[in-house]
Design a protein around this motif. Structure first.
Motif, PDB file in Angstrom:
ATOM      1  N   SER A  17     -34.227  15.217 -25.418  1.00 13.35           N
ATOM      2  CA  SER A  17     -34.700  16.486 -24.873  1.00 13.35           C
ATOM      3  C   SER A  17     -34.571  17.601 -25.900  1.00 13.35           C
ATOM      4  CB  SER A  17     -33.887  16.874 -23.629  1.00 13.35           C
ATOM      5  OG  SER A  17     -34.040  15.926 -22.609  1.00 13.35           O
ATOM      6  N   ARG A  19     -35.318  22.195 -26.059  1.00 11.51           N
ATOM      7  CA  ARG A  19     -35.809  23.396 -25.388  1.00 11.51           C
ATOM      8  C   ARG A  19     -36.297  24.381 -26.433  1.00 11.51           C
ATOM      9  NH1 ARG A  19     -32.780  27.866 -21.537  1.00 11.51           N
ATOM     10  NH2 ARG A  19     -31.926  28.531 -23.554  1.00 11.51           N
ATOM     11  N   ALA A  49     -48.739  24.010 -21.595  1.00  6.89           N
ATOM     12  CA  ALA A  49     -48.306  24.555 -20.315  1.00  6.89           C
ATOM     13  C   ALA A  49     -48.551  26.050 -20.292  1.00  6.89           C
ATOM     14  CB  ALA A  49     -46.835  24.266 -20.068  1.00  6.89           C
ATOM     15  N   SER A  57     -47.781  29.718  -9.759  1.00  4.76           N
ATOM     16  CA  SER A  57     -47.475  28.359 -10.190  1.00  4.76           C
ATOM     17  C   SER A  57     -47.762  28.183 -11.676  1.00  4.76           C
ATOM     18  CB  SER A  57     -48.282  27.349  -9.385  1.00  4.76           C
ATOM     19  OG  SER A  57     -49.661  27.584  -9.559  1.00  4.76           O
ATOM     20  N   SER A  58     -47.116  27.204 -12.253  1.00  6.13           N
ATOM     21  CA  SER A  58     -47.353  26.867 -13.642  1.00  6.13           C
ATOM     22  C   SER A  58     -48.386  25.752 -13.727  1.00  6.13           C
ATOM     23  CB  SER A  58     -46.043  26.446 -14.304  1.00  6.13           C
ATOM     24  OG  SER A  58     -45.362  25.516 -13.509  1.00  6.13           O
ATOM     25  N   TYR A  60     -49.865  22.485 -16.292  1.00  9.85           N
ATOM     26  CA  TYR A  60     -49.458  21.599 -17.371  1.00  9.85           C
ATOM     27  C   TYR A  60     -50.596  20.685 -17.797  1.00  9.85           C
ATOM     28  CZ  TYR A  60     -44.734  22.976 -16.062  1.00  9.85           C
ATOM     29  OH  TYR A  60     -43.599  23.701 -15.791  1.00  9.85           O
ATOM     30  N   LYS A  65     -47.048  16.427 -18.008  1.00  9.65           N
ATOM     31  CA  LYS A  65     -46.702  16.679 -16.612  1.00  9.65           C
ATOM     32  C   LYS A  65     -45.551  15.762 -16.186  1.00  9.65           C
ATOM     33  CE  LYS A  65     -50.343  17.828 -14.449  1.00  9.65           C
ATOM     34  NZ  LYS A  65     -51.646  17.781 -13.748  1.00  9.65           N
ATOM     35  N   ARG A  67     -42.616  15.849 -17.427  1.00 11.75           N
ATOM     36  CA  ARG A  67     -41.628  15.775 -18.508  1.00 11.75           C
ATOM     37  C   ARG A  67     -41.254  17.156 -19.048  1.00 11.75           C
ATOM     38  NH1 ARG A  67     -42.888  13.416 -23.235  1.00 11.75           N
ATOM     39  NH2 ARG A  67     -45.104  13.899 -23.094  1.00 11.75           N
ATOM     40  N   THR A  69     -41.233  21.510 -18.698  1.00 13.20           N
ATOM     41  CA  THR A  69     -41.176  22.601 -17.735  1.00 13.20           C
ATOM     42  C   THR A  69     -41.226  23.936 -18.468  1.00 13.20           C
ATOM     43  OG1 THR A  69     -39.817  21.268 -16.232  1.00 13.20           O
ATOM     44  CG2 THR A  69     -39.886  23.650 -15.853  1.00 13.20           C
ATOM     45  N   SER A  71     -40.840  28.047 -18.227  1.00  9.34           N
ATOM     46  CA  SER A  71     -40.131  29.014 -17.382  1.00  9.34           C
ATOM     47  C   SER A  71     -40.013  30.353 -18.097  1.00  9.34           C
ATOM     48  CB  SER A  71     -38.750  28.485 -17.014  1.00  9.34           C
ATOM     49  OG  SER A  71     -37.950  28.297 -18.156  1.00  9.34           O
ATOM     50  N   GLN A  82     -38.880  23.538 -21.657  1.00  6.97           N
ATOM     51  CA  GLN A  82     -37.922  22.450 -21.603  1.00  6.97           C
ATOM     52  C   GLN A  82     -38.686  21.138 -21.712  1.00  6.97           C
ATOM     53  OE1 GLN A  82     -34.465  22.442 -21.445  1.00  6.97           O
ATOM     54  NE2 GLN A  82     -34.659  20.224 -21.716  1.00  6.97           N
ATOM     55  N   ASN A  84     -38.372  17.046 -21.859  1.00  7.43           N
ATOM     56  CA  ASN A  84     -37.550  15.871 -21.603  1.00  7.43           C
ATOM     57  C   ASN A  84     -38.347  14.594 -21.864  1.00  7.43           C
ATOM     58  OD1 ASN A  84     -35.451  17.583 -20.685  1.00  7.43           O
ATOM     59  ND2 ASN A  84     -36.282  17.567 -18.613  1.00  7.43           N
TER      60      ASN A  84
END
Length: 124
Positions: A17, A19, A49, A57-58, A60, A65, A67, A69, A71, A82, A84
């Motif tokens: 992962s 960020r 994204a 809403s976001s 992707y 999608k 995996r 995020t 924000s 983020q 992952n």
């Protein structure tokens, strides 16, 4: 106009992962749609994204999608991605983007301001 500075890239093993962060400065940034794009060597810059600073809403890319995020942190004026379960095909330079009146967030040319990008390399 806003100014964008990305950070957080580096070398990550597959399955790991990371960020990414994007620091924003400028006026009226709360009116913007924020997005992440990525560009691998010799390829086009692709949508990853997007999210509206005002809420909602976001969105992707299918390839990330479930995996990744996206924000926001309004108090710190930051946008995060983020990531992952990273795969070698996620290797690219990642760019933060901001745009006003973005009707189709997946489109590159919908965005007015760009950061310099941060490299993410995923080793197998």
């Amino acid at each position: 106009q806003v100014q964008l500075v990305e950070s957080g890239g580096g070398l990550v093993q597959a399955g790991g992962s990371a960020r990414l962060s994007c620091a924003i400065s400028g006026r009226a940034f709360s009116m913007y749609t924020m997005a992440w794009f990525r560009q691998a060597p010799g390829k086009d810059r692709d949508f990853v994204a997007a999210i509206k600073w005002s809420g909602g809403s976001s969105v992707y890319a299918d390839s990330v999608k479930g995996r990744f995020t996206i924000s926001l942190d309004n108090s710190r004026k930051m946008v995060y991605l983020q990531m992952n379960a990273l795969k070698p095909e996620d290797t690219a330079k990642y760019y933060c983007a901001a745009g006003l009146k973005v009707a189709r967030p997946q489109l590159l040319f919908a965005y007015d301001d760009w950061g310099q990008g941060t490299q993410v390399t995923v080793s197998s």
